[in-house]
Design an enzyme around this catalytic site. Structure first.
Site, PDB file in Angstrom:
ATOM      1  N   ASN A   1       0.814  -1.227   0.000  1.00  0.00           N
ATOM      2  CA  ASN A   1       0.000   0.000   0.000  1.00  0.00           C
ATOM      3  C   ASN A   1       0.843   1.271   0.000  1.00  0.00           C
ATOM      4  O   ASN A   1       0.564   2.198  -0.752  1.00  0.00           O
ATOM      5  CB  ASN A   1      -0.975  -0.021   1.185  1.00  0.00           C
ATOM      6  CG  ASN A   1      -2.109  -0.996   0.957  1.00  0.00           C
ATOM      7  OD1 ASN A   1      -2.501  -1.258  -0.187  1.00  0.00           O
ATOM      8  ND2 ASN A   1      -2.647  -1.559   2.024  1.00  0.00           N
TER       9      ASN A   1
ATOM     10  N   TYR B   1       7.290 -11.665  11.968  1.00  0.00           N
ATOM     11  CA  TYR B   1       7.953 -10.352  11.943  1.00  0.00           C
ATOM     12  C   TYR B   1       9.158 -10.386  11.002  1.00  0.00           C
ATOM     13  O   TYR B   1       9.254  -9.585  10.076  1.00  0.00           O
ATOM     14  CB  TYR B   1       8.383 -10.001  13.360  1.00  0.00           C
ATOM     15  CG  TYR B   1       9.023  -8.640  13.511  1.00  0.00           C
ATOM     16  CD1 TYR B   1       8.272  -7.481  13.432  1.00  0.00           C
ATOM     17  CD2 TYR B   1      10.391  -8.515  13.762  1.00  0.00           C
ATOM     18  CE1 TYR B   1       8.856  -6.231  13.593  1.00  0.00           C
ATOM     19  CE2 TYR B   1      10.985  -7.274  13.926  1.00  0.00           C
ATOM     20  CZ  TYR B   1      10.209  -6.130  13.848  1.00  0.00           C
ATOM     21  OH  TYR B   1      10.792  -4.894  14.009  1.00  0.00           O
TER      22      TYR B   1
END
Ligand SMILES: NC(=O)c1ccc[n+]([C@@H]2O[C@H](COP(=O)([O-])OP(=O)(O)OC[C@H]3O[C@@H](n4cnc5c(N)ncnc54)[C@H](O)[C@@H]3O)[C@@H](O)[C@H]2O)c1
Length: 320
Positions: free
Chosen positions: A102, A148
């Protein structure tokens, strides 16, 4: 003008690092838009900026696209401590990967420069010491830290693919352990854990035998590195390590915190968590050459400021 006013988006701007970056960029006169879903960030971290004409805060989750006109984007959104990123590991991967897609899509559309807060975790449990940027890492792709570590690795891949494919101007830094005021008191990280336990007069939990080393960078130094990286020419993409190469055994850190707090806490030892690296230390030669950057704040000075912050916070909450 050496510092023309820019419109700057900071994702994760209400978090620990993001809020310090907001402070610096607002003070420099830029128009700053802080975007955060407040998962680990706090509105209090940016409350002091809310009255300023050149600061705006927006609650938004970066796994959804955002349409704004900006010149620069700092992408910091992502929980950074194991307790928080393992709380909802699927959301952590989505934040890193879909979030990167994004922000890169936005950067491409508005031709903004885009900065990625990557991490020393991309090196996993390193077999090379200290870690240079060309070391490719030793990450367990299926362990509890993978959401992560692999999320951040994939985000780096996306940044470099946008750069190759769309000529997007990217800036990737790999951040090593950083500490300072506004760290989350329950993030389970060693500095905040030790300080909070010492201030409460509790015993200090050390994982392993405490001989594992860590290197800690004070937040003001790190933010200076971010701003210098963003200001580099378009040919500089990174990745660049940012962190403090001064190593200290975890046990010694605990003893120093006890002394600075003036606490009577004792050390208690617990088994090391899964995949916890024994040693992690940046080689910052590249940052020195490219950015003329290196940490300047001594550990003792940084710890005193951080202890002062936690003392205020715990008193406000009636916990001490
Ligand atoms: N602090 C460190 O030592 C360190 C080390 C390596 C990398 N980093 C990276 O730096 C960045 C900032 O870390 P930090 O220490 O300030 O952590 P932090 O948890 O305080 O800040 C992260 C911020 O992102 C927000 N956030 C999380 N998911 C989001 C989402 N989906 N949409 C919008 N906002 C979201 C959180 O609410 C928080 O305000 C992170 O990307 C982290 O991975 C930090």
């Amino acid at each position: 003008m050496s510092n023309p006013k820019k419109r700057i988006l900071i994702t994760g701007g209400a978090g620990f690092l993001g809020s310090h970056l907001c402070d610096r960029l607002v003070a420099q006169g830029h128009d700053v838009l802080c975007v955060d879903n407040y998962f680990t960030g706090r509105r209090d971290n940016v409350a002091g900026l809310l009255g300023q004409k050149n600061f705006e805060a927006l609650r938004h989750d970066i796994t959804w696209p955002l349409y704004v006109e900006v010149d620069e984007i700092y992408n910091l959104a992502c929980p950074a401590s194991p307790v928080h990123y393992q709380f909802d590991p699927v959301q952590t991967t989505k934040t890193s990967v879909i979030g990167a897609i994004n922000v890169l899509g936005l950067a491409k559309r508005v031709k903004a420069k885009v900065f990625q807060a990557s991490t020393s975790e991309v090196y996993g449990d390193p077999t090379v010491h200290p870690q240079t940027e060309d070391y490719r890492g030793n990450v367990n792709p299926i362990g509890p830290r993978a959401c992560y570590d692999e999320g951040k690795r994939c985000a780096e891949t996306l940044f470099f693919d946008y750069w190759r494919q769309h000529k997007t101007r990217i800036k990737v830094v790999r951040i090593f352990n950083t500490y300072g005021p506004r760290m989350h008191p329950q993030d389970g990280r060693v500095v905040s854990n030790f300080i909070v336990q010492a201030l409460k007069g509790e015993d200090i939990t050390v994982y392993g035998d405490g001989s594992q080393t860590r290197a800690f960078c004070y937040v003001d130094d790190l933010v200076e590195g971010f701003i210098r990286m963003m200001a580099t020419g378009d040919d500089v993409t990174g990745p660049v390590n940012l962190g403090n190469p001064m190593e200290i055994p975890v046990r010694e850190l605990a003893e120093r915190v006890i002394r600075l707090v003036g606490a009577k806490s004792k050390l208690v030892f617990r088994p090391l968590p899964v995949d916890d690296p024994l040693q992690r230390c940046p080689d910052i030669t590249m940052a020195k050459d490219l950015l003329k950057w290196e940490p300047t704040v001594a550990l003792e000075d940084g710890l005193v400021k951080t202890i002062g912050y936690f003392e205020g916070l715990l008193r406000e909450r009636g916990e001490i």
